[in-house]
Design a protein around this motif. Structure first.
Motif, PDB file in Angstrom:
ATOM      1  N   THR A  78      -8.729  12.680 -58.170  1.00 17.80           N
ATOM      2  CA  THR A  78      -7.702  13.643 -58.547  1.00 17.80           C
ATOM      3  C   THR A  78      -6.918  13.125 -59.747  1.00 17.80           C
ATOM      4  O   THR A  78      -7.259  12.098 -60.337  1.00 17.80           O
ATOM      5  N   ASP A  79      -5.847  13.836 -60.069  1.00 19.08           N
ATOM      6  CA  ASP A  79      -5.005  13.403 -61.184  1.00 19.08           C
ATOM      7  C   ASP A  79      -4.210  12.138 -60.856  1.00 19.08           C
ATOM      8  O   ASP A  79      -3.491  11.617 -61.710  1.00 19.08           O
ATOM      9  N   LEU A  80      -4.363  11.608 -59.650  1.00 20.02           N
ATOM     10  CA  LEU A  80      -3.694  10.361 -59.279  1.00 20.02           C
ATOM     11  C   LEU A  80      -4.525   9.134 -59.656  1.00 20.02           C
ATOM     12  O   LEU A  80      -4.059   8.005 -59.487  1.00 20.02           O
ATOM     13  N   LEU A  81      -5.724   9.321 -60.190  1.00 21.04           N
ATOM     14  CA  LEU A  81      -6.622   8.188 -60.397  1.00 21.04           C
ATOM     15  C   LEU A  81      -6.020   7.109 -61.294  1.00 21.04           C
ATOM     16  O   LEU A  81      -6.079   5.923 -60.961  1.00 21.04           O
ATOM     17  N   ASP A  82      -5.467   7.478 -62.433  1.00 23.33           N
ATOM     18  CA  ASP A  82      -4.926   6.456 -63.335  1.00 23.33           C
ATOM     19  C   ASP A  82      -3.825   5.644 -62.658  1.00 23.33           C
ATOM     20  O   ASP A  82      -3.746   4.425 -62.838  1.00 23.33           O
TER      21      ASP A  82
ATOM     22  N   SER B 162     -13.759  13.113 -61.989  1.00 21.88           N
ATOM     23  CA  SER B 162     -14.219  14.496 -61.795  1.00 21.88           C
ATOM     24  C   SER B 162     -13.134  15.516 -62.115  1.00 21.88           C
ATOM     25  O   SER B 162     -13.428  16.606 -62.627  1.00 21.88           O
ATOM     26  N   SER B 163     -11.878  15.194 -61.812  1.00 25.85           N
ATOM     27  CA  SER B 163     -10.811  16.172 -62.045  1.00 25.85           C
ATOM     28  C   SER B 163     -10.536  16.362 -63.534  1.00 25.85           C
ATOM     29  O   SER B 163      -9.958  17.375 -63.937  1.00 25.85           O
ATOM     30  N   VAL B 164     -10.952  15.405 -64.355  1.00 21.34           N
ATOM     31  CA  VAL B 164     -10.840  15.542 -65.811  1.00 21.34           C
ATOM     32  C   VAL B 164     -12.065  16.264 -66.363  1.00 21.34           C
ATOM     33  O   VAL B 164     -11.950  17.156 -67.211  1.00 21.34           O
ATOM     34  N   VAL B 165     -13.238  15.887 -65.860  1.00 18.55           N
ATOM     35  CA  VAL B 165     -14.482  16.540 -66.292  1.00 18.55           C
ATOM     36  C   VAL B 165     -14.482  18.021 -65.900  1.00 18.55           C
ATOM     37  O   VAL B 165     -15.002  18.872 -66.628  1.00 18.55           O
ATOM     38  N   GLY B 166     -13.883  18.304 -64.742  1.00 14.44           N
ATOM     39  CA  GLY B 166     -13.896  19.674 -64.235  1.00 14.44           C
ATOM     40  C   GLY B 166     -15.123  19.977 -63.411  1.00 14.44           C
ATOM     41  O   GLY B 166     -15.402  21.137 -63.081  1.00 14.44           O
ATOM     42  N   ALA B 167     -15.859  18.936 -63.068  1.00 12.94           N
ATOM     43  CA  ALA B 167     -17.059  19.058 -62.229  1.00 12.94           C
ATOM     44  C   ALA B 167     -17.164  17.793 -61.389  1.00 12.94           C
ATOM     45  O   ALA B 167     -16.773  16.714 -61.827  1.00 12.94           O
ATOM     46  N   HIS B 168     -17.695  17.944 -60.187  1.00 11.99           N
ATOM     47  CA  HIS B 168     -17.721  16.823 -59.264  1.00 11.99           C
ATOM     48  C   HIS B 168     -19.110  16.196 -59.189  1.00 11.99           C
ATOM     49  O   HIS B 168     -20.121  16.825 -59.506  1.00 11.99           O
TER      50      HIS B 168
END
Length: 199
Positions: free
Chosen positions: A111-115, A133-139
């Protein structure tokens, strides 16, 4: 069996580089009167998980949904305070590969919490590329995600080795043309070192 010697490495986060102590959620569930395993089970329900790992909703929104489903906001908050632990053997392997000139990336459904998590775990800067994946938009293991991961390492799929603890993700990676190895634990590292020509 690997078809050709890979020249780049992709490593999964959860279940490979990051370990989770099952006693942590178990204690929280017991303290709040929740069924054993209900925190993870509720969070991982696909209709709830997929939007979080494809960037459609934030990590906070995802957890708010879990809290609402369980009617247990305090339990979910306590659970989320625990961010897991780094496997030192895997981190040493990643560092060895990079030091040998092998482009190395983290490839994870996140998710956006990864960093923030990477910073908390002391992993910032440990990879040549972080493919979220949440940046790529695909899992993972979609073709779109895996191709993006290979592009991030500037390496064609046939020359990339993915190490993952999911049989489904390993199979998916092989369909796209990557070499992929099903992670079982640190005892696998000698084989992986040899596969990359590090031995």
């Amino acid at each position: 069996m690997l078809r050709t010697r890979p020249t780049a490495l992709l490593v999964d986060l959860d279940g490979v580089l990051r370990r989770w102590d099952p006693e942590v959620p178990a204690r929280i569930e017991a303290a709040h009167g929740l069924a054993a395993g209900s925190l993870a089970k509720t969070a991982m329900e696909w209709p709830r998980l997929r939007p979080a790992i494809t960037g459609e909703v934030t990590h906070a929104d995802w957890m708010a949904g879990v809290a609402e489903a369980l009617d247990a906001p305090v339990a979910v908050t306590e659970w989320q305070e625990y961010r897991g632990e780094v496997d030192p053997d895997v981190l040493a392997f990643v560092r060895e590969a990079r030091a040998a000139g092998v482009p190395t990336g983290l490839a994870t459904n996140a998710t956006d919490l990864l960093d923030t998590d990477l910073a908390t775990l002391g992993l910032t800067g440990e990879f040549d590329a972080v493919v979220n994946s949440s940046v790529v938009g695909a899992h993972k293991p979609t073709r779109e995600f895996l191709v993006a991961a290979c592009l991030a390492l500037s390496t064609p799929p046939k020359s990339v080795l993915l190490v993952d603890d999911s049989d489904r993700f390993v199979r998916g990676a092989r369909v796209v043309g990557l070499s992929a190895y099903r992670w079982n634990g640190p005892a696998d590292i000698p084989y992986l070192r040899a596969a990359l020509g590090l031995a």
